[in-house]
Motif scaffolding. Sequence first.
Motif, mmCIF file in Angstrom:
data_model
loop_
_atom_site.group_PDB
_atom_site.id
_atom_site.type_symbol
_atom_site.label_atom_id
_atom_site.label_comp_id
_atom_site.label_asym_id
_atom_site.label_seq_id
_atom_site.Cartn_x
_atom_site.Cartn_y
_atom_site.Cartn_z
ATOM 1 N N GLY A 1 0.808 -1.207 0.000
ATOM 2 C CA GLY A 1 0.000 0.000 0.000
ATOM 3 C C GLY A 1 0.845 1.262 0.000
ATOM 4 O O GLY A 1 0.570 2.214 -0.757
ATOM 5 N N VAL A 2 1.891 1.283 0.824
ATOM 6 C CA VAL A 2 2.767 2.463 0.885
ATOM 7 C C VAL A 2 3.513 2.647 -0.433
ATOM 8 O O VAL A 2 3.606 3.768 -0.962
ATOM 9 N N MET A 3 4.058 1.555 -0.978
ATOM 10 C CA MET A 3 4.785 1.664 -2.251
ATOM 11 C C MET A 3 3.864 2.098 -3.386
ATOM 12 O O MET A 3 4.251 2.917 -4.233
ATOM 13 N N THR A 4 2.644 1.558 -3.414
ATOM 14 C CA THR A 4 1.707 1.936 -4.479
ATOM 15 C C THR A 4 1.326 3.401 -4.382
ATOM 16 O O THR A 4 1.303 4.118 -5.395
ATOM 17 N N ALA A 5 1.024 3.864 -3.169
ATOM 18 C CA ALA A 5 0.672 5.275 -2.994
ATOM 19 C C ALA A 5 1.824 6.181 -3.414
ATOM 20 O O ALA A 5 1.626 7.193 -4.113
ATOM 21 N N GLY A 6 3.067 5.830 -3.015
ATOM 22 C CA GLY A 6 4.215 6.652 -3.398
ATOM 23 C C GLY A 6 4.450 6.652 -4.898
ATOM 24 O O GLY A 6 4.725 7.702 -5.497
ATOM 25 N N ALA A 7 4.344 5.481 -5.524
ATOM 26 C CA ALA A 7 4.572 5.391 -6.968
ATOM 27 C C ALA A 7 3.504 6.160 -7.742
ATOM 28 O O ALA A 7 3.820 6.876 -8.710
ATOM 29 N N LEU A 8 2.244 6.041 -7.328
ATOM 30 C CA LEU A 8 1.171 6.767 -8.022
ATOM 31 C C LEU A 8 1.278 8.267 -7.794
ATOM 32 O O LEU A 8 0.928 9.065 -8.677
ATOM 33 N N ALA A 9 1.756 8.683 -6.609
ATOM 34 C CA ALA A 9 1.957 10.109 -6.362
ATOM 35 C C ALA A 9 3.033 10.663 -7.285
ATOM 36 O O ALA A 9 2.903 11.780 -7.820
ATOM 37 N N LEU A 10 4.115 9.907 -7.487
ATOM 38 C CA LEU A 10 5.159 10.351 -8.405
ATOM 39 C C LEU A 10 4.646 10.436 -9.838
ATOM 40 O O LEU A 10 5.086 11.291 -10.614
ATOM 41 N N CYS A 11 3.712 9.543 -10.195
ATOM 42 C CA CYS A 11 3.133 9.562 -11.545
ATOM 43 C C CYS A 11 2.054 10.633 -11.708
ATOM 44 O O CYS A 11 1.580 10.864 -12.835
ATOM 45 N N GLY A 12 1.620 11.241 -10.606
ATOM 46 C CA GLY A 12 0.566 12.249 -10.673
ATOM 47 C C GLY A 12 -0.818 11.675 -10.875
ATOM 48 O O GLY A 12 -1.713 12.372 -11.374
ATOM 49 N N GLY B 1 -6.120 10.652 -6.868
ATOM 50 C CA GLY B 1 -6.534 9.724 -5.828
ATOM 51 C C GLY B 1 -5.464 8.716 -5.446
ATOM 52 O O GLY B 1 -5.778 7.598 -5.044
ATOM 53 N N TRP B 2 -4.196 9.115 -5.527
ATOM 54 C CA TRP B 2 -3.095 8.175 -5.287
ATOM 55 C C TRP B 2 -3.128 7.579 -3.882
ATOM 56 O O TRP B 2 -2.824 6.402 -3.687
ATOM 57 N N LEU B 3 -3.511 8.403 -2.880
ATOM 58 C CA LEU B 3 -3.524 7.889 -1.509
ATOM 59 C C LEU B 3 -4.646 6.869 -1.312
ATOM 60 O O LEU B 3 -4.457 5.808 -0.700
ATOM 61 N N LEU B 4 -5.829 7.178 -1.842
ATOM 62 C CA LEU B 4 -6.955 6.255 -1.741
ATOM 63 C C LEU B 4 -6.673 4.966 -2.506
ATOM 64 O O LEU B 4 -6.951 3.862 -2.020
ATOM 65 N N LEU B 5 -6.089 5.087 -3.689
ATOM 66 C CA LEU B 5 -5.756 3.900 -4.474
ATOM 67 C C LEU B 5 -4.680 3.064 -3.786
ATOM 68 O O LEU B 5 -4.703 1.830 -3.843
ATOM 69 N N GLY B 6 -3.724 3.729 -3.122
ATOM 70 C CA GLY B 6 -2.712 2.993 -2.374
ATOM 71 C C GLY B 6 -3.312 2.220 -1.216
ATOM 72 O O GLY B 6 -2.947 1.064 -0.962
ATOM 73 N N LEU B 7 -4.258 2.867 -0.510
ATOM 74 C CA LEU B 7 -4.938 2.177 0.590
ATOM 75 C C LEU B 7 -5.733 0.987 0.068
ATOM 76 O O LEU B 7 -5.688 -0.116 0.647
ATOM 77 N N MET B 8 -6.448 1.194 -1.028
ATOM 78 C CA MET B 8 -7.231 0.102 -1.598
ATOM 79 C C MET B 8 -6.338 -1.035 -2.068
ATOM 80 O O MET B 8 -6.662 -2.215 -1.893
ATOM 81 N N TRP C 1 2.640 5.365 -17.519
ATOM 82 C CA TRP C 1 3.484 5.494 -16.329
ATOM 83 C C TRP C 1 2.800 4.864 -15.113
ATOM 84 O O TRP C 1 3.457 4.203 -14.292
ATOM 85 N N THR C 2 1.505 5.066 -14.996
ATOM 86 C CA THR C 2 0.759 4.454 -13.887
ATOM 87 C C THR C 2 0.800 2.941 -13.972
ATOM 88 O O THR C 2 1.033 2.248 -12.977
ATOM 89 N N LEU C 3 0.569 2.418 -15.179
ATOM 90 C CA LEU C 3 0.623 0.968 -15.363
ATOM 91 C C LEU C 3 2.013 0.424 -15.044
ATOM 92 O O LEU C 3 2.156 -0.621 -14.382
#
Length: 342
Positions: free
Chosen positions: A221-232, A235-242, A275-277
């Motif tokens: 969850g933490v890695m996903t949220a950080g990676a999605l935040a870098l990609c812009g 909802g990166w935090l919500l997606l990381g939690l999910m 980039w997200t993928l």
Amino acid sequence: MTHGGEVRPWPLRRRRLIAFAALAAGLIFSWNIVLALCRLMAAALVIFLACLPISRWLEKRFSPKISALGALLLLALILLTVLLGVIPPLMRQAEQISSAMPEMIAWVQARATDVTHWLTERGLDLSDLRGKAFSAVSGYLGQLVSAAAETIRRMASGATKVLLAPLVSYYLLRDRRKISALMLMAVPVRYRMQAVRAAREMRRESAGYVRGQLLLSLSVGVMTAGALALCGTPGWLLLGLMMGVMELVPYVGPVLVGVPAVLLALQAGLSPALWTLAALVAVQQVESLLLSPRLLSGATHLHPIVVLLAVMAGGMAAGIPGMVGAIPLLVSVRGAIHGWRG
């Protein structure tokens, strides 16, 4: 039944049959209560397993009562700190994704229309299939976002409803040795050694799996949220939690979260979506190659077909909670069988 004026008791088999029928009838008529108690005990066991290492460490210096209370307070402090810092931005991102949902659905519909026209020009008419697929995808996305937002609201407003689970886990931590002794006394003497081995193996496998899986889910969850935040990604935090929560559902969970993440990024263009993928694939590779072998240490050793069937059965029985709890239950039963056989 009487014989010479003397009342003879019913045979043992008949008494057991009547007792079993009465128990089955009671479970059927009080099924909602049974389910509520099962959910309560499941939550209490998760808290118990999370606090058990801390409680054991504290018991080297303090009494079981103080150690159990200290372990629960430390876990509560960590969770409270995380929730106070995470819930407000999560609520904002949930509202942001909900407001962006109509635009995303319109974009998906437009792209589906373009693909349908391209295929129609080449003699392949998929207009009916496109409509069904669009309805299924839009319904899935709407349900996923609504479920995530509703889960966060329930976590924020209904915390008092789950206070019984920490209370039950406190007594489990404090009196676990007494409870184990009482349960052992209920087993016939000739089976006690087998029961002890089964309980130890069951506890070893289930505790190792649950703790490893929770750490794995937190890391993903933490890695996903950080990676999605870098990609812009919105909802990166919500997606990381999910993604962290759905990591508890093997194979299926990451896909259920990865699809809406890529679709959200597609609104900004093809490059952000790619980039997200790539970020999601990279996180899953790190999870499968580095984190999972270290955190789980081969705790399952289950064939993927068995895992998928167990997840599917759990989903049909109890929805997402059933999918999450299917593998821990399967691991526990397997440990009990191995321990019983010796």
